[in-house]
Design a protein around this motif. Structure first.
Motif: not given
Length: 221
Positions: A64, A35, A41-42, A38, A79, A82-83
């Motif tokens: 990503r 989280d 990054r955004t 993410r 990835e 982040e997951q």
């Protein structure tokens, strides 16, 4: 209920009453880490990093694959972080991610903790002076020429008597402020110090070399 991620990694409950999950490997840690990555990054704009904004971006911030490229890792690896999947990231991986995401010192500290690593010690600025040494330098200023240098013999600060005797060193560029470099490259500097004998000059040279070796050994991980 045990989460599949923990079940695959953790021992059977009750087999070791003193066992605790490794920080950074628990499901809650993984979810928080993913989280955090993410959201950071955004929050970044492509143009802030010299990337073209583009017209086909479906989500705000960086993609990503862009973060992965700047962090020197595969997109697939980034990835799965982040997951909340995959192995615990190494300290070197975290350093690359922190740089790619332009994290502040506090954010970098938080990232390492989420991933189960000790945060790196912040580097002191090149001109840092220990407060205790600075106090001592001031205390002897009226009677003793003195200076403070870093571990590599770069002069950081001088008191007025030292400046009067030897001139300014702390403000010199590059190697010129380094006493070891001056000793081995400047005949003038050696004459200023007036070594009374070749034997004592050799002893001083050996002392400088020994200090450098000790500093190098102390800096090794």
């Amino acid at each position: 209920m045990t989460h599949p991620l923990d079940a695959a990694r953790d021992p059977i409950p009750g087999t070791d009453p003193d066992w605790r999950p490794t920080p950074g490997t628990r499901t809650a840690d993984r979810i928080q880490l993913g989280d955090f990555l993410r959201r950071r990054r955004t929050a970044l704009r492509p143009e802030d990093l010299g990337l073209a904004p583009g017209t086909r971006r479906r989500t705000p911030g960086l993609r990503r694959d862009e973060v992965a490229a700047m962090a020197n890792m595969s997109t697939a690896y980034y990835e799965i972080l982040e997951q909340a999947r995959g192995p615990q990231p190494s300290a070197s991986m975290l350093a690359g991610i922190a740089t790619a995401l332009r994290l502040t010192p506090d954010e970098r500290h938080h990232l390492y903790l989420l991933a189960g690593h000790a945060p790196p010690t912040p580097a002191e600025p090149a001109d840092y002076v220990d407060p205790g040494l600075a106090y001592t330098l001031d205390a002897v200023a009226a009677t003793t020429p003195a200076f403070i240098s870093d571990d590599l013999s770069n002069v950081v600060v001088q008191n007025p008597l030292n400046l009067a005797l030897f001139g300014s060193f702390a403000d010199r560029p590059g190697h010129e402020k380094n006493l070891t470099w001056q000793w081995f490259t400047s005949a003038h500097w050696r004459s200023v110090l007036r070594s009374p004998s070749p034997q004592e000059e050799e002893a001083t040279s050996l002392s400088y070399v020994a200090d450098l070796r000790a500093t190098g050994h102390a800096a090794r991980p």
